[in-house]
Design an enzyme around this catalytic site. Sequence first.
Site, mmCIF file in Angstrom:
data_model
loop_
_atom_site.group_PDB
_atom_site.id
_atom_site.type_symbol
_atom_site.label_atom_id
_atom_site.label_comp_id
_atom_site.label_asym_id
_atom_site.label_seq_id
_atom_site.Cartn_x
_atom_site.Cartn_y
_atom_site.Cartn_z
ATOM 1 N N ARG A 211 0.851 -1.185 0.000
ATOM 2 C CA ARG A 211 0.000 0.000 0.000
ATOM 3 C C ARG A 211 0.888 1.237 0.000
ATOM 4 O O ARG A 211 1.988 1.232 0.539
ATOM 5 C CB ARG A 211 -0.918 0.008 1.224
ATOM 6 C CG ARG A 211 -1.930 -1.138 1.249
ATOM 7 C CD ARG A 211 -2.925 -0.961 2.384
ATOM 8 N NE ARG A 211 -3.865 -2.064 2.479
ATOM 9 C CZ ARG A 211 -4.979 -2.176 1.768
ATOM 10 N NH1 ARG A 211 -5.293 -1.226 0.905
ATOM 11 N NH2 ARG A 211 -5.782 -3.204 1.915
ATOM 12 N N THR A 265 -11.162 -4.574 -6.550
ATOM 13 C CA THR A 265 -11.659 -4.393 -5.194
ATOM 14 C C THR A 265 -12.611 -5.522 -4.878
ATOM 15 O O THR A 265 -13.583 -5.748 -5.608
ATOM 16 C CB THR A 265 -12.369 -3.044 -5.002
ATOM 17 O OG1 THR A 265 -13.075 -3.056 -3.754
ATOM 18 C CG2 THR A 265 -13.357 -2.759 -6.115
ATOM 19 N N ASP A 267 -14.634 -5.635 -2.561
ATOM 20 C CA ASP A 267 -15.895 -5.105 -2.029
ATOM 21 C C ASP A 267 -16.921 -4.776 -3.104
ATOM 22 O O ASP A 267 -18.061 -4.449 -2.778
ATOM 23 C CB ASP A 267 -15.634 -3.836 -1.214
ATOM 24 C CG ASP A 267 -14.831 -4.100 0.042
ATOM 25 O OD1 ASP A 267 -14.668 -5.281 0.409
ATOM 26 O OD2 ASP A 267 -14.363 -3.126 0.667
ATOM 27 N N GLY A 311 -16.250 -5.244 3.489
ATOM 28 C CA GLY A 311 -17.196 -4.205 3.090
ATOM 29 C C GLY A 311 -16.931 -2.940 3.870
ATOM 30 O O GLY A 311 -17.651 -2.619 4.808
ATOM 31 N N ARG A 312 -15.875 -2.232 3.477
ATOM 32 C CA ARG A 312 -15.466 -1.031 4.204
ATOM 33 C C ARG A 312 -16.522 0.067 4.090
ATOM 34 O O ARG A 312 -16.928 0.666 5.076
ATOM 35 C CB ARG A 312 -14.123 -0.541 3.653
ATOM 36 C CG ARG A 312 -13.581 0.719 4.302
ATOM 37 C CD ARG A 312 -12.241 1.080 3.696
ATOM 38 N NE ARG A 312 -11.238 0.075 3.973
ATOM 39 C CZ ARG A 312 -10.485 0.067 5.069
ATOM 40 N NH1 ARG A 312 -10.642 1.006 5.983
ATOM 41 N NH2 ARG A 312 -9.582 -0.869 5.244
#
Length: 518
Positions: A211, A265, A267, A311-312
Site C-alpha cells: 500500500r 476491489t 468489495d 465491506g469497508r
Amino acid sequence: MEISTYSSFPALPSSLCKLNTGKAPTLSFHLNSRFGDPNYHWKRFALRGKCMIRANAMTTGEGGFVLEDVPHLTDFLPDLPVYPNPLQNSPAYAIVKQNFVNPKDAVAQKIVVQKNSQRGVHFRRAGPQEKVYFNPDDVKACIVTCGGLCPGINTVIREIVCGLNIMYGVNDILGIQGGYRGFYSKNTIPLTPKVVNDIHKRGGTFLCTSRGGHDTMKIVDGIQDRDINQVYIIGGDGTQKGAYAIYEEIEKRKLPVAVAGIPKTIDNDIAVIDRSFGFDTAVEEAQRAINAAHVEVESVENGVGIVKLMGRYSGFIAMYATLASRDVDCCLIPECPFYLEGEGGLFEFVEQRIKENGHIVIVLAEGAGQEYVAQSMSHMDKKDASGNRLLLDVGLWLSQKVKDHFSKSQKTAINMKYIDPTYMIRAIPSNASDNIYCTLLAHSAVHGAMAGYTGFTVGPVNGRHAYIPIARVTETQNTVRVTDRMWARLLASTNQPSFLRYKEVMQPIVGEEIREGY
C-alpha cells in the site's frame, strides 16, 4: 449532472488547446473523429475534476448522445506510426466473423429507457482494433499490483502476459514487484507464458503488493529509464487515482507510453462497471463461514452466530452472501445504519429470534456501525498507507454488546460464536466465473493499450466490456442502494427490522454524526 451538447465547434489549430475552468486541474482538449465518423465531434474539458467527453451525433438527429471517451496517444503525439493488427493473421481468430471492433460501437451506461428518453452517456466499446499503434517487436510492457489481496489477481497477470505474447507477439514483459514503490526501489522479473502458466491456481499476487509508495515523478522516471511503453496497473480506487497521475505526467513529458488500469476491489465498490473481479469468489467462499456459524448455533442452546465479512464502505458481499445462504437472520451493512436498543432495535430482534428458533445468525459488513462503535472506544481517525480509514472491529464490539445485553437485561446465558473469515476469503484463488471474467478484463486492457488508448480502465457496463476514463471510476464509490429492490429482497428473506427509526433514535446520541440521507 447537466449534459451539454454541441452542434458545432470553431476551427482549432492542430496543436492541443488548453482550457482551465479554475475549478479543476487544467486538462487538454482536442477535436478529432476517432469515433469513425467526421460528424462525431469530441470536446474534453475539466468539470469538477472529471475528464469528460461531450458529443453530438449531428448526422442521426437523435439528441442527447454523450460519449465519455478515453485519451489516445495521438492526442499528444499526433505523428505516431500505425501498424496492422497481428490478430488478422492469427489462426485462432480466423474463424471469427468480425475480428475487430467497429470504431463506431459504443456501450450505453443506461439501458432501461422510455420512448422519448435521451440517448445518454456511452463509453467506447472494448476489443481488438484493426490498427495498432505499437510494433509488437518494440513493445516493452510492465505489470504492477497494488493494495490489498483479492481472488483473481494472478489470473489477470497471467492473461495480460499470455494476451500480449500469444495474440500480439510481444516478448518483452516485466513484472514490477512490491506495488508502486517497486518502480524505483525493487527489482523487476521477466514474465513469459511459461513463467505465469499456473499462477492462476494460487491465491495472492505473484508479483507481491504493498500500500502507498506512490511517487509520480519517481515512477515515471523508472518507466522512462527502463524504456517501458505499456503499463498495466491492477488495483483499487487509490491505485487507479495513482494510475491517472502517472498518465498525466507521461502526457506532460510526451512519452509514447500507454497506461491501462484494471480495477480491483473485493468489495465491489468500483463505480460504473457491473462488478469487480473476485466478488463472485468472495460471496461463494463466505457461504462456508455462514454455514459454519449456522451449524454451531443450531447445535447449542441460545446460540448467537456473528460472521464479519468485507465491506469497508459498501455492503455488497454481506448482502449477496446473505441472499445466497438463506440461513442468515440479519444482515448489517454500512449503507443502512442500525441501532441496538428500543423498539425496532437489534436487541429486540435477537431476543425474538432466539425465542422463536433457539438461535440467530447475523452477517456483518466490516464498515457497518463504525460511528456507533466509536462512541464506546477511544479512537483516532487514522488511515492506512493507501489513505483508507482504519476501521474499528465492529464484530468483536457487537459480540460483546449482545452478550452484555443478555447477561444484564435478560439474565440469560447465550452461546456466542464469532467468525471472521476475512483473510481466508481474500487469499483464495478465484473460482471459475471470476477466472473467465479476469481473462476478459486482461484481454480488453491489452487490446486497448495496443490500439493506443491510455489513461483508461476496463470493465463491463451492462454486460458489454468498455474503456472508461480512469477519472470516471474514481470520482465516487458504488454502494448498496437501500431503496432498491435488491435490499427489499433481503429484508423479505430475513424478516429483519429495517431500522427506519435510526435517525429518530440516534439523533440525541450522535447529533451531527448522522449521515445526511438516512
